[in-house]
Each structure stands twice: as structure tokens, then as C-alpha cells.
Design a protein around this motif. Structure first.
Motif, PDB file in Angstrom:
ATOM      1  N   MET A 178      -9.599  15.927  -5.735  1.00  0.00           N
ATOM      2  CA  MET A 178      -9.100  15.487  -7.038  1.00  0.00           C
ATOM      3  C   MET A 178      -8.394  14.133  -6.912  1.00  0.00           C
ATOM      4  O   MET A 178      -8.611  13.235  -7.727  1.00  0.00           O
ATOM      5  CB  MET A 178      -8.144  16.525  -7.611  1.00  0.00           C
ATOM      6  N   LYS A 179      -7.551  13.975  -5.894  1.00  0.00           N
ATOM      7  CA  LYS A 179      -6.851  12.703  -5.690  1.00  0.00           C
ATOM      8  C   LYS A 179      -7.846  11.586  -5.390  1.00  0.00           C
ATOM      9  O   LYS A 179      -7.675  10.462  -5.862  1.00  0.00           O
ATOM     10  CB  LYS A 179      -5.849  12.810  -4.535  1.00  0.00           C
ATOM     11  N   LEU A 180      -8.888  11.890  -4.623  1.00  0.00           N
ATOM     12  CA  LEU A 180      -9.899  10.891  -4.310  1.00  0.00           C
ATOM     13  C   LEU A 180     -10.666  10.483  -5.569  1.00  0.00           C
ATOM     14  O   LEU A 180     -10.960   9.300  -5.765  1.00  0.00           O
ATOM     15  CB  LEU A 180     -10.849  11.426  -3.241  1.00  0.00           C
ATOM     16  N   ALA A 181     -10.961  11.438  -6.442  1.00  0.00           N
ATOM     17  CA  ALA A 181     -11.653  11.124  -7.698  1.00  0.00           C
ATOM     18  C   ALA A 181     -10.786  10.236  -8.588  1.00  0.00           C
ATOM     19  O   ALA A 181     -11.273   9.271  -9.185  1.00  0.00           O
ATOM     20  CB  ALA A 181     -12.024  12.413  -8.427  1.00  0.00           C
ATOM     21  N   ILE A 182      -9.489  10.528  -8.666  1.00  0.00           N
ATOM     22  CA  ILE A 182      -8.572   9.704  -9.460  1.00  0.00           C
ATOM     23  C   ILE A 182      -8.466   8.305  -8.859  1.00  0.00           C
ATOM     24  O   ILE A 182      -8.473   7.299  -9.581  1.00  0.00           O
ATOM     25  CB  ILE A 182      -7.190  10.384  -9.556  1.00  0.00           C
ATOM     26  N   THR A 183      -8.406   8.225  -7.534  1.00  0.00           N
ATOM     27  CA  THR A 183      -8.329   6.933  -6.852  1.00  0.00           C
ATOM     28  C   THR A 183      -9.575   6.102  -7.110  1.00  0.00           C
ATOM     29  O   THR A 183      -9.485   4.889  -7.345  1.00  0.00           O
ATOM     30  CB  THR A 183      -8.132   7.145  -5.335  1.00  0.00           C
ATOM     31  N   LYS A 184     -10.742   6.718  -7.105  1.00  0.00           N
ATOM     32  CA  LYS A 184     -11.991   5.994  -7.390  1.00  0.00           C
ATOM     33  C   LYS A 184     -11.973   5.430  -8.806  1.00  0.00           C
ATOM     34  O   LYS A 184     -12.438   4.311  -9.046  1.00  0.00           O
ATOM     35  CB  LYS A 184     -13.196   6.917  -7.201  1.00  0.00           C
ATOM     36  N   ILE A 185     -11.433   6.199  -9.753  1.00  0.00           N
ATOM     37  CA  ILE A 185     -11.337   5.724 -11.130  1.00  0.00           C
ATOM     38  C   ILE A 185     -10.377   4.542 -11.224  1.00  0.00           C
ATOM     39  O   ILE A 185     -10.664   3.547 -11.885  1.00  0.00           O
ATOM     40  CB  ILE A 185     -10.921   6.866 -12.079  1.00  0.00           C
ATOM     41  N   LEU A 186      -9.225   4.637 -10.552  1.00  0.00           N
ATOM     42  CA  LEU A 186      -8.268   3.531 -10.562  1.00  0.00           C
ATOM     43  C   LEU A 186      -8.887   2.266  -9.980  1.00  0.00           C
ATOM     44  O   LEU A 186      -8.648   1.162 -10.471  1.00  0.00           O
ATOM     45  CB  LEU A 186      -6.999   3.906  -9.787  1.00  0.00           C
ATOM     46  N   GLN A 224      -6.602  14.656   6.306  1.00  0.00           N
ATOM     47  CA  GLN A 224      -7.108  13.399   5.760  1.00  0.00           C
ATOM     48  C   GLN A 224      -6.022  12.738   4.936  1.00  0.00           C
ATOM     49  O   GLN A 224      -5.237  13.418   4.260  1.00  0.00           O
ATOM     50  CB  GLN A 224      -8.332  13.636   4.878  1.00  0.00           C
ATOM     51  N   VAL A 225      -5.997  11.413   4.955  1.00  0.00           N
ATOM     52  CA  VAL A 225      -4.994  10.639   4.234  1.00  0.00           C
ATOM     53  C   VAL A 225      -5.692   9.569   3.417  1.00  0.00           C
ATOM     54  O   VAL A 225      -6.650   8.949   3.881  1.00  0.00           O
ATOM     55  CB  VAL A 225      -4.007   9.980   5.237  1.00  0.00           C
ATOM     56  N   ILE A 226      -5.232   9.379   2.179  1.00  0.00           N
ATOM     57  CA  ILE A 226      -5.714   8.290   1.331  1.00  0.00           C
ATOM     58  C   ILE A 226      -4.684   7.175   1.405  1.00  0.00           C
ATOM     59  O   ILE A 226      -3.497   7.416   1.208  1.00  0.00           O
ATOM     60  CB  ILE A 226      -5.871   8.726  -0.137  1.00  0.00           C
ATOM     61  N   LYS A 227      -5.153   5.962   1.673  1.00  0.00           N
ATOM     62  CA  LYS A 227      -4.272   4.797   1.649  1.00  0.00           C
ATOM     63  C   LYS A 227      -4.736   3.915   0.493  1.00  0.00           C
ATOM     64  O   LYS A 227      -5.874   3.445   0.490  1.00  0.00           O
ATOM     65  CB  LYS A 227      -4.323   4.034   2.971  1.00  0.00           C
ATOM     66  N   SER A 247       0.839  -1.197   0.000  1.00  0.00           N
ATOM     67  CA  SER A 247       0.000   0.000   0.000  1.00  0.00           C
ATOM     68  C   SER A 247       0.874   1.247   0.000  1.00  0.00           C
ATOM     69  O   SER A 247       2.082   1.176   0.245  1.00  0.00           O
ATOM     70  CB  SER A 247      -0.909   0.012   1.229  1.00  0.00           C
ATOM     71  N   VAL A 248       0.243   2.359  -0.274  1.00  0.00           N
ATOM     72  CA  VAL A 248       0.923   3.651  -0.259  1.00  0.00           C
ATOM     73  C   VAL A 248      -0.055   4.687   0.291  1.00  0.00           C
ATOM     74  O   VAL A 248      -1.250   4.637  -0.002  1.00  0.00           O
ATOM     75  CB  VAL A 248       1.444   4.039  -1.673  1.00  0.00           C
ATOM     76  N   SER A 249       0.455   5.608   1.121  1.00  0.00           N
ATOM     77  CA  SER A 249      -0.382   6.654   1.721  1.00  0.00           C
ATOM     78  C   SER A 249       0.048   8.016   1.201  1.00  0.00           C
ATOM     79  O   SER A 249       1.212   8.228   0.884  1.00  0.00           O
ATOM     80  CB  SER A 249      -0.244   6.640   3.240  1.00  0.00           C
ATOM     81  N   PHE A 267      -8.786   8.108   5.794  1.00  0.00           N
ATOM     82  CA  PHE A 267      -8.862   8.273   7.236  1.00  0.00           C
ATOM     83  C   PHE A 267      -8.193   9.571   7.638  1.00  0.00           C
ATOM     84  O   PHE A 267      -7.497  10.199   6.853  1.00  0.00           O
ATOM     85  CB  PHE A 267      -8.240   7.068   7.973  1.00  0.00           C
ATOM     86  N   ARG A 268      -8.452   9.969   8.878  1.00  0.00           N
ATOM     87  CA  ARG A 268      -7.905  11.213   9.398  1.00  0.00           C
ATOM     88  C   ARG A 268      -6.655  10.905  10.216  1.00  0.00           C
ATOM     89  O   ARG A 268      -6.679  10.104  11.131  1.00  0.00           O
ATOM     90  CB  ARG A 268      -8.937  11.930  10.264  1.00  0.00           C
ATOM     91  N   ASP A 269      -5.545  11.539   9.839  1.00  0.00           N
ATOM     92  CA  ASP A 269      -4.277  11.389  10.543  1.00  0.00           C
ATOM     93  C   ASP A 269      -3.942  12.728  11.178  1.00  0.00           C
ATOM     94  O   ASP A 269      -3.552  13.658  10.474  1.00  0.00           O
ATOM     95  CB  ASP A 269      -3.181  10.940   9.576  1.00  0.00           C
ATOM     96  N   LYS A 270      -4.116  12.823  12.481  1.00  0.00           N
ATOM     97  CA  LYS A 270      -3.939  14.070  13.233  1.00  0.00           C
ATOM     98  C   LYS A 270      -4.868  15.142  12.673  1.00  0.00           C
ATOM     99  O   LYS A 270      -6.062  15.104  12.892  1.00  0.00           O
ATOM    100  CB  LYS A 270      -2.486  14.517  13.247  1.00  0.00           C
TER     101      LYS A 270
END
Length: 132
Positions: free
Chosen positions: A32-40, A58-61, A24-26, A52-55
Motif C-alpha cells: 500500500m505504501k509503495l502504491a501511494i509512493t508511485k502515485i506521489l 524492505q525499506v522505502i526511501k 529524503s525520508v525512509s 531496498f532491503r535493510d537487514k
């Protein structure tokens, strides 16, 4: 540290993680990144993702996908439109990536979508990246 091109940073993180065969990668999240991730995810290039929320941020994993020989499903990522040179394609100018084996991700007036989907709807937009 401020990143001048967050989408290129996202693609570079994915490229580096697949080269190193990470599971995995965070990365910091954005719409925009979330939209690209949904497409992938929808196109089968990644196995899954979580937000998830890191401190305070928000972070995408992204969970990467490999075949039976431990070769990554994503063999290439290329940023097309950059902050210094934006590239747009009209409704009939959206390119096919590797003869249809890859995808072009396009930011249109109706949201971020795959190139063939934008072509079917008859709309153009900014060519964000190619994935194959």
C-alpha cells in the motif's frame, strides 16, 4: 514497535521531513505504501523513490522535492479514512482537493489510484488521503 495505522505513519514521516527540509525520508515498506509512493512520483509531488532491503525488512526511501526558494512541493497531507472510521466514496462522490490543485488517493477494486482517475473510470472506493 507496532504501528496501528501505517499509512498515517507514512504521511507523518513525509510531513515532518518536509518541515525539517530533509532531502529524503525512509520508512518500512508495504504494498500500500509503495502504491501511494508511485502515485506521489507520477503526480510530481516527490522527485524519486527507491526500495531496498535493510537487514530483514524492505525499506522505502522517498526523495523529497523542493522549488527554487527551498519550499516543499508538498504543502499538505491529510489522512482521511482511518482504522477507527473508514470513509468510502461512490463513483460520483470523489472530492476535488483544493479545486484540482491537490489529489485524493483512493483504494479501489482496481487498485490504488488518484481520485480523478477513479472518477473517469466510474468506480469508487476508500478515500485514503489528500495531498496538496
Amino acid at each position: 514497535m507496532t504501528v496501528s495505522d501505517p499509512i498515517a505513519d507514512m504521511l507523518t514521516r513525509i510531513r515532518n521531513a518536509t518541515t525539517a527540509r530533509h532531502d529524503s525520508v525512509s520508512m518500512p515498506a508495504s504494498r500500500m505504501k509503495l502504491a501511494i509512493t508511485k502515485i506521489l512520483k507520477a503526480e510530481g509531488f516527490i522527485s524519486d523513490y527507491s526500495v531496498f532491503r535493510d537487514k530483514a525488512h524492505q525499506v522505502i526511501k522517498i526523495y523529497l522535492k523542493y522549488d527554487t526558494d527551498n519550499q516543499p512541493i508538498i504543502s499538505g497531507l491529510e489522512r482521511v479514512s482511518k482504522p477507527g472510521l473508514r470513509l468510502y466514496a461512490g463513483r460520483g462522490e470523489i472530492p476535488r482537493v483544493y479545486g484540482g490543485l491537490g489529489i485524493a488517493i483512493v483504494s479501489t477494486s482496481k487498485g490504488v489510484m488518484v481520485g480523478h482517475q477513479a472518477w473517469r473510470q466510474g468506480i469508487g472506493g476508500e478515500l485514503l488521503c489528500y495531498v496538496w
